[in-house]
Design an enzyme around this catalytic site. Structure first.
Site, PDB file in Angstrom:
ATOM      1  N   TYR A  60       0.820  -1.217   0.000  1.00 52.26           N
ATOM      2  CA  TYR A  60       0.000   0.000   0.000  1.00 52.26           C
ATOM      3  C   TYR A  60       0.856   1.270   0.000  1.00 52.26           C
ATOM      4  CZ  TYR A  60      -4.033  -2.915   0.022  1.00 52.26           C
ATOM      5  OH  TYR A  60      -4.974  -3.834  -0.377  1.00 52.26           O
ATOM      6  N   ASN A  96     -12.642   2.465  -5.930  1.00 46.05           N
ATOM      7  CA  ASN A  96     -11.229   2.842  -5.944  1.00 46.05           C
ATOM      8  C   ASN A  96     -10.810   3.421  -4.604  1.00 46.05           C
ATOM      9  OD1 ASN A  96     -11.446   2.099  -8.564  1.00 46.05           O
ATOM     10  ND2 ASN A  96     -11.446   4.169  -9.400  1.00 46.05           N
ATOM     11  N   VAL A  97      -9.559   3.188  -4.258  1.00 50.95           N
ATOM     12  CA  VAL A  97      -9.054   3.734  -3.005  1.00 50.95           C
ATOM     13  C   VAL A  97      -8.214   4.988  -3.246  1.00 50.95           C
ATOM     14  CG1 VAL A  97      -9.187   1.507  -1.818  1.00 50.95           C
ATOM     15  CG2 VAL A  97      -7.053   2.145  -2.968  1.00 50.95           C
ATOM     16  N   ASP A  98      -7.991   5.343  -4.514  1.00 52.42           N
ATOM     17  CA  ASP A  98      -7.283   6.603  -4.800  1.00 52.42           C
ATOM     18  C   ASP A  98      -8.234   7.773  -4.515  1.00 52.42           C
ATOM     19  OD1 ASP A  98      -8.764   7.562  -7.212  1.00 52.42           O
ATOM     20  OD2 ASP A  98      -7.916   5.798  -8.191  1.00 52.42           O
ATOM     21  N   HIS A 113     -14.495   0.467  -0.831  1.00 53.66           N
ATOM     22  CA  HIS A 113     -13.376  -0.446  -0.543  1.00 53.66           C
ATOM     23  C   HIS A 113     -12.262   0.229   0.259  1.00 53.66           C
ATOM     24  CE1 HIS A 113     -14.579  -3.329  -4.073  1.00 53.66           C
ATOM     25  NE2 HIS A 113     -15.365  -3.423  -3.028  1.00 53.66           N
ATOM     26  N   GLY A 182     -15.824   1.446 -15.822  1.00 57.36           N
ATOM     27  CA  GLY A 182     -14.492   0.891 -15.631  1.00 57.36           C
ATOM     28  C   GLY A 182     -14.341  -0.122 -14.516  1.00 57.36           C
ATOM     29  N   THR A 183     -15.250  -1.097 -14.463  1.00 64.31           N
ATOM     30  CA  THR A 183     -15.091  -2.171 -13.469  1.00 64.31           C
ATOM     31  C   THR A 183     -15.472  -3.491 -14.128  1.00 64.31           C
ATOM     32  OG1 THR A 183     -15.842  -3.028 -11.335  1.00 64.31           O
ATOM     33  CG2 THR A 183     -17.355  -1.550 -12.462  1.00 64.31           C
ATOM     34  N   SER A 184     -14.678  -4.527 -13.836  1.00 64.63           N
ATOM     35  CA  SER A 184     -14.812  -5.777 -14.596  1.00 64.63           C
ATOM     36  C   SER A 184     -16.029  -6.606 -14.201  1.00 64.63           C
ATOM     37  CB  SER A 184     -13.539  -6.612 -14.427  1.00 64.63           C
ATOM     38  OG  SER A 184     -13.327  -6.875 -13.058  1.00 64.63           O
ATOM     39  N   ALA A 226     -13.104   5.700 -20.587  1.00 65.38           N
ATOM     40  CA  ALA A 226     -13.913   6.641 -19.807  1.00 65.38           C
ATOM     41  C   ALA A 226     -13.554   8.093 -20.103  1.00 65.38           C
ATOM     42  CB  ALA A 226     -13.736   6.348 -18.314  1.00 65.38           C
TER      43      ALA A 226
HETATM   44  N1  APR Z   1     -11.866   3.498 -19.171  1.00 69.58           N
HETATM   45  C1  APR Z   1     -12.832   2.709 -18.634  1.00 69.58           C
HETATM   46  N2  APR Z   1     -12.620   1.429 -18.258  1.00 69.58           N
HETATM   47  C2  APR Z   1     -11.382   0.944 -18.403  1.00 69.58           C
HETATM   48  C3  APR Z   1     -10.314   1.701 -18.930  1.00 69.58           C
HETATM   49  C4  APR Z   1     -10.595   3.042 -19.334  1.00 69.58           C
HETATM   50  N3  APR Z   1      -9.667   3.835 -19.850  1.00 69.58           N
HETATM   51  N4  APR Z   1      -9.205   0.926 -18.945  1.00 69.58           N
HETATM   52  C5  APR Z   1      -9.567  -0.272 -18.438  1.00 69.58           C
HETATM   53  N5  APR Z   1     -10.886  -0.278 -18.119  1.00 69.58           N
HETATM   54  C6  APR Z   1     -11.695  -1.340 -17.558  1.00 69.58           C
HETATM   55  C7  APR Z   1     -11.256  -2.750 -17.924  1.00 69.58           C
HETATM   56  O1  APR Z   1     -11.822  -3.111 -19.180  1.00 69.58           O
HETATM   57  C8  APR Z   1     -11.826  -3.573 -16.771  1.00 69.58           C
HETATM   58  O2  APR Z   1     -13.132  -4.025 -17.076  1.00 69.58           O
HETATM   59  O3  APR Z   1     -11.594  -1.290 -16.168  1.00 69.58           O
HETATM   60  C9  APR Z   1     -11.916  -2.558 -15.620  1.00 69.58           C
HETATM   61  C10 APR Z   1     -10.967  -2.830 -14.484  1.00 69.58           C
HETATM   62  O4  APR Z   1     -11.313  -4.053 -13.870  1.00 69.58           O
HETATM   63  P1  APR Z   1     -10.543  -4.587 -12.584  1.00 69.58           P
HETATM   64  O5  APR Z   1      -9.083  -4.535 -12.813  1.00 69.58           O
HETATM   65  O6  APR Z   1     -11.138  -5.897 -12.249  1.00 69.58           O
HETATM   66  O7  APR Z   1     -10.873  -3.494 -11.468  1.00 69.58           O
HETATM   67  P2  APR Z   1     -12.190  -3.322 -10.596  1.00 69.58           P
HETATM   68  O8  APR Z   1     -13.368  -3.900 -11.300  1.00 69.58           O
HETATM   69  O9  APR Z   1     -12.256  -1.920 -10.146  1.00 69.58           O
HETATM   70  O10 APR Z   1     -11.862  -4.243  -9.346  1.00 69.58           O
HETATM   71  C11 APR Z   1     -12.815  -4.336  -8.314  1.00 69.58           C
HETATM   72  O11 APR Z   1     -11.339  -5.723  -7.056  1.00 69.58           O
HETATM   73  O12 APR Z   1      -9.269  -6.309  -6.291  1.00 69.58           O
HETATM   74  C12 APR Z   1     -10.409  -5.628  -6.006  1.00 69.58           C
HETATM   75  O13 APR Z   1     -10.705  -4.076  -4.331  1.00 69.58           O
HETATM   76  C13 APR Z   1     -10.226  -4.188  -5.642  1.00 69.58           C
HETATM   77  O14 APR Z   1     -11.805  -2.378  -5.973  1.00 69.58           O
HETATM   78  C14 APR Z   1     -11.148  -3.460  -6.592  1.00 69.58           C
HETATM   79  C15 APR Z   1     -12.126  -4.547  -7.002  1.00 69.58           C
END
Ligand code: APR
Length: 237
Positions: A60, A96-98, A113, A182-184, A226
């Site tokens: 961290y 996000n934690v930022d 988170h 932007g989250t998977s 985004a």
């Molecule tokens: N704009 C939008 N989305 C984007 C971009 C961009 N420029 N670049 C990448 N992405 C997308 C990817 O396609 C992916 O679907 O952002 C997503 C990131 O996914 P993860 O890496 O899985 O991150 P996230 O979904 O935020 O993770 C959730 O998992 O490990 C934990 O606590 C951590 O908060 C986090 C949680």
């Protein structure tokens, strides 16, 4: 495409690591993502903290260095501008934690988170988290709480309950438009929010360069980065 927001709409935004990617912060699950170079079990679980607090703080601390260097990008700024146009009708939940949303000017937001720039007592002694920007090279440098417990990152480790869930649930139940950015869709409960919103009758939109795992739950998917898609996406009536 544009998304029109009517005077009766209430907007719930959920963001993930993708919104900060264009600020230079790595996501978690991409090829070069954070979980590529680290095992979750080594740095982001209560057990990791018990076994190796120095290793957890090293991870961290490095994220703090990266987070301090990063700047909000046009997507963060678009979210702050949208909030300003929707007083009392806008809520932002970030995984996000930022602190890039705050630095862009967002106010009505929660970090479900945790917060990279806060620390709290490992003993859950009841004292609130404190602001903490420090980078710890060794465990000796990590301060202790007045109760004697060591300070730990104010991060929700895997297996811990996300923060502010009652408020989040209440905001989802009142929203008419959910925009997820932007989250998977891999981590719950956040990945399930779209389903809750859908059941409450809200429109649901996903924005990101690739389809998330829960893509089938959304009314619309806007494929793109985004920072490119969000500025100018919304029209507010
Ligand atoms: N704009 C939008 N989305 C984007 C971009 C961009 N420029 N670049 C990448 N992405 C997308 C990817 O396609 C992916 O679907 O952002 C997503 C990131 O996914 P993860 O890496 O899985 O991150 P996230 O979904 O935020 O993770 C959730 O998992 O490990 C934990 O606590 C951590 O908060 C986090 C949680």
């Amino acid at each position: 495409m544009t998304i029109s927001i009517a005077p009766t709409d209430r907007v719930f935004i959920l963001t993930g690591a993708g919104i900060s990617a264009e600020s230079g912060l790595p996501t978690f699950r991409s090829d070069n993502g954070l979980w590529c170079g680290h095992r979750v079990e080594d740095v982001c679980t209560p057990d990791a903290w018990r076994r190796d607090p120095a290793g957890v703080w090293a991870f961290y601390s490095e994220l703090r260095v990266q987070g301090q260097k990063a700047k909000p990008n046009p997507a963060h700024i678009a979210m702050a501008e949208l909030e300003a146009k929707l007083p009392g009708r806008f809520f932002l939940c970030t995984q996000n934690v930022d602190n890039l949303h705050e630095r862009a000017g967002s106010h009505n937001l929660v970090h479900m988170h945790g917060d990279l720039f806060k620390a709290r007592c490992e003993r859950e002694c009841g004292r609130p988290p404190i602001d903490d920007q420090s980078v710890y090279a060794t465990l000796d440098q990590v301060p202790h709480c007045p109760c004697g417990g060591r300070l730990r990152p104010h991060i929700v480790f895997f297996g811990e309950v996300p923060l502010e869930m009652p408020r989040i649930e209440s905001e989802i139940s009142r929203s008419t438009l959910m925009v997820v950015i932007g989250t998977s869709g891999a981590v719950y409960p956040a990945a399930g929010f779209v389903n809750w919103a859908h059941q409450a009758g809200a429109r649901t939109v996903y924005i990101g360069p690739e389809r998330p795992l829960n893509a089938s739950e959304f009314t619309h998917i806007v494929e793109g980065k985004a920072g490119v898609v969000l500025p100018g996406l919304f029209t507010v009536a």
